[in-house]
Design a protein around this motif. Structure first.
Motif, PDB file in Angstrom:
ATOM      1  N   THR A 200      35.120  52.913  50.238  1.00 35.57           N
ATOM      2  CA  THR A 200      35.179  52.923  48.781  1.00 35.57           C
ATOM      3  C   THR A 200      36.621  52.808  48.302  1.00 35.57           C
ATOM      4  O   THR A 200      36.938  52.007  47.416  1.00 35.57           O
ATOM      5  N   SER A 201      37.517  53.617  48.868  1.00 33.85           N
ATOM      6  CA  SER A 201      38.927  53.543  48.487  1.00 33.85           C
ATOM      7  C   SER A 201      39.507  52.173  48.774  1.00 33.85           C
ATOM      8  O   SER A 201      40.251  51.605  47.964  1.00 33.85           O
ATOM      9  N   LEU A 202      39.186  51.614  49.950  1.00 33.02           N
ATOM     10  CA  LEU A 202      39.708  50.292  50.308  1.00 33.02           C
ATOM     11  C   LEU A 202      39.272  49.236  49.306  1.00 33.02           C
ATOM     12  O   LEU A 202      40.068  48.408  48.865  1.00 33.02           O
ATOM     13  N   ASN A 203      38.000  49.267  48.937  1.00 29.74           N
ATOM     14  CA  ASN A 203      37.489  48.246  48.025  1.00 29.74           C
ATOM     15  C   ASN A 203      38.085  48.377  46.624  1.00 29.74           C
ATOM     16  O   ASN A 203      38.347  47.369  45.967  1.00 29.74           O
ATOM     17  N   ILE A 204      38.308  49.592  46.165  1.00 28.93           N
ATOM     18  CA  ILE A 204      38.926  49.783  44.854  1.00 28.93           C
ATOM     19  C   ILE A 204      40.370  49.280  44.878  1.00 28.93           C
ATOM     20  O   ILE A 204      40.820  48.596  43.953  1.00 28.93           O
ATOM     21  N   MET A 205      41.113  49.605  45.944  1.00 27.82           N
ATOM     22  CA  MET A 205      42.488  49.122  46.051  1.00 27.82           C
ATOM     23  C   MET A 205      42.543  47.603  46.188  1.00 27.82           C
ATOM     24  O   MET A 205      43.424  46.941  45.628  1.00 27.82           O
ATOM     25  N   LEU A 206      41.599  47.036  46.919  1.00 31.46           N
ATOM     26  CA  LEU A 206      41.533  45.577  47.020  1.00 31.46           C
ATOM     27  C   LEU A 206      41.260  44.948  45.659  1.00 31.46           C
ATOM     28  O   LEU A 206      41.816  43.899  45.324  1.00 31.46           O
ATOM     29  N   TYR A 207      40.398  45.589  44.877  1.00 28.20           N
ATOM     30  CA  TYR A 207      40.094  45.070  43.548  1.00 28.20           C
ATOM     31  C   TYR A 207      41.326  45.126  42.654  1.00 28.20           C
ATOM     32  O   TYR A 207      41.626  44.177  41.921  1.00 28.20           O
ATOM     33  N   LEU A 208      42.069  46.231  42.724  1.00 25.50           N
ATOM     34  CA  LEU A 208      43.305  46.354  41.944  1.00 25.50           C
ATOM     35  C   LEU A 208      44.309  45.283  42.359  1.00 25.50           C
ATOM     36  O   LEU A 208      44.938  44.630  41.520  1.00 25.50           O
ATOM     37  N   PHE A 209      44.461  45.102  43.662  1.00 23.02           N
ATOM     38  CA  PHE A 209      45.402  44.111  44.169  1.00 23.02           C
ATOM     39  C   PHE A 209      44.990  42.705  43.747  1.00 23.02           C
ATOM     40  O   PHE A 209      45.823  41.895  43.300  1.00 23.02           O
ATOM     41  N   SER A 210      43.703  42.400  43.877  1.00 26.71           N
ATOM     42  CA  SER A 210      43.203  41.088  43.482  1.00 26.71           C
ATOM     43  C   SER A 210      43.399  40.842  41.993  1.00 26.71           C
ATOM     44  O   SER A 210      43.794  39.750  41.572  1.00 26.71           O
ATOM     45  N   MET A 211      43.143  41.875  41.197  1.00 30.50           N
ATOM     46  CA  MET A 211      43.299  41.773  39.742  1.00 30.50           C
ATOM     47  C   MET A 211      44.741  41.437  39.373  1.00 30.50           C
ATOM     48  O   MET A 211      45.010  40.570  38.538  1.00 30.50           O
ATOM     49  N   LEU A 212      45.702  42.100  40.027  1.00 34.71           N
ATOM     50  CA  LEU A 212      47.117  41.868  39.737  1.00 34.71           C
ATOM     51  C   LEU A 212      47.606  40.509  40.233  1.00 34.71           C
ATOM     52  O   LEU A 212      48.614  40.003  39.760  1.00 34.71           O
ATOM     53  N   LYS A 213      46.871  39.938  41.181  1.00 42.68           N
ATOM     54  CA  LYS A 213      47.248  38.632  41.743  1.00 42.68           C
ATOM     55  C   LYS A 213      46.392  37.501  41.175  1.00 42.68           C
ATOM     56  O   LYS A 213      46.276  36.430  41.786  1.00 42.68           O
ATOM     57  N   GLY A 214      45.792  37.736  40.015  1.00 43.42           N
ATOM     58  CA  GLY A 214      45.011  36.669  39.387  1.00 43.42           C
ATOM     59  C   GLY A 214      43.591  36.566  39.874  1.00 43.42           C
ATOM     60  O   GLY A 214      42.993  35.481  39.856  1.00 43.42           O
ATOM     61  N   ASP A 215      43.019  37.695  40.299  1.00 45.25           N
ATOM     62  CA  ASP A 215      41.628  37.737  40.773  1.00 45.25           C
ATOM     63  C   ASP A 215      41.373  36.757  41.916  1.00 45.25           C
ATOM     64  O   ASP A 215      40.317  36.136  42.000  1.00 45.25           O
ATOM     65  N   PHE A 216      42.336  36.648  42.825  1.00 45.46           N
ATOM     66  CA  PHE A 216      42.215  35.636  43.871  1.00 45.46           C
ATOM     67  C   PHE A 216      41.154  35.980  44.929  1.00 45.46           C
ATOM     68  O   PHE A 216      40.748  35.113  45.695  1.00 45.46           O
ATOM     69  N   LEU A 217      40.683  37.228  44.953  1.00 44.56           N
ATOM     70  CA  LEU A 217      39.624  37.592  45.898  1.00 44.56           C
ATOM     71  C   LEU A 217      38.231  37.485  45.295  1.00 44.56           C
ATOM     72  O   LEU A 217      37.239  37.629  46.009  1.00 44.56           O
TER      73      LEU A 217
END
Length: 299
Positions: A200-217
């Motif tokens: 759960t923590s990993l996926n939330i952090m991945l979502y934050l990272f993706s959001m800051l990078k233009g939703d690239f994930l």
């Protein structure tokens, strides 16, 4: 008196000296490997049914650095480009085909390194480990050639799941290292769970990272849960892998981890609030998260 096992899910193999991490060399193929897990399968074959049971369940880890036949490289001396394919693992399940795991490393003209992990399959066969490694080697050579031809023709690209795994591995390994050095009362990045990572923590952090990078994930469509959007949450389905990261990537990933660590309760409540509808409310989440790389990295 024979004592019962402390945990039912731990195999007899894992409790014996045979499970020690010792590598052996297969003389025929030259493969240096470690038997990570092996157990007999006593399930009986049923005439007329597909997906018949295999004789055993087995996982092998291969050291490609010491197994030259299981590493294939193509190097362009003019441009400096290189492609390296390494067979790193073999997993024969209790039934069905055997999965092979291959690491792919690509160095472009600027000497920038990219990597991915690809899986493919071969028929499951009985007999000795040598016999299975021989078939795995033949299957690997064909897959490696096809992969090299694909990269030469279309360029190197990572699938969304491979990119997610690449960054999730940093969160898991770096987070675990940092958490181990914190005071026991200090807020942690990852919860202390037996599987060594908190999906759960990993996926939330991945979502934050993706959001800051233009939703690239993101795939571009709607999704229901952030908690399992990037990395599967089922047990044994994903494990972190060591990769090489640029200084910028590490600074940005560290910033996301620290933001999440200090604001975990707020973010989790926001995730829950945005998950009340049929789909996760991405617009609402983004409007209420105040984070940017400029601010976080500078701190």
């Amino acid at each position: 008196m024979q004592l019962s096992k402390p945990f039912d899910y731990i195999s007899d193999y894992a409790l014996t000296n045979r499970s020690k991490r010792e590598f052996v060399t297969d003389k025929k193929t030259g493969c240096v490997y470690h038997v990570a897990y092996r157990s007999k399968n006593h399930e009986k074959r049923v005439p007329g049914k597909s997906h018949q049971p295999n004789t055993e369940y087995m996982r092998l880890e291969i050291d490609p650095n010491l197994s030259p036949n299981f590493s294939i490289e193509e190097l362009d001396l003019v441009s400096g480009r290189s492609i390296t394919c390494n067979l790193t693992g073999l997993e024969q399940p209790s039934r069905g085909t055997t999965k092979l795991i291959m690491s792919v490393f690509y160095i472009d003209e600027t000497q920038s390194l990219q990597e991915s992990v690809r899986t493919f399959y071969m028929d499951s066969i009985g007999g000795t480990i040598t016999k299975r490694l021989d078939l795995a080697l033949d299957t690997f050579r064909k897959e490696a050639k096809a992969t090299i031809d694909e990269i030469n023709g279309k360029g190197f690209s990572n699938k969304r799941t491979e990119k997610a795994s690449y960054y999730a591995s940093y969160f898991a390994l770096r987070g675990k290292s940092l958490d181990s050095r914190r005071d026991k009362w200090a807020p942690k990045i990852l919860h202390d769970v037996w599987s060594n990572y908190d999906a759960t923590s990993l996926n939330i952090m991945l979502y934050l990272f993706s959001m800051l990078k233009g939703d690239f994930l993101d795939t571009g469509g709607k999704f229901m849960y952030v908690s399992d959007h990037f990395i599967e949450v089922r047990r044994y389905n994903w494990h972190p892998t060591k990769h090489l990261y640029t200084e910028q990537e590490m600074a940005e990933l560290d910033a996301v981890m620290e933001y999440y660590r200090l604001n975990r309760e707020y973010i989790q409540n926001l995730v829950n609030d945005c998950s009340k509808g049929s789909y996760f409310d991405q617009d609402k989440f983004k409007a209420n998260v105040k984070i940017s790389f400029c601010e976080e990295v500078a701190q």
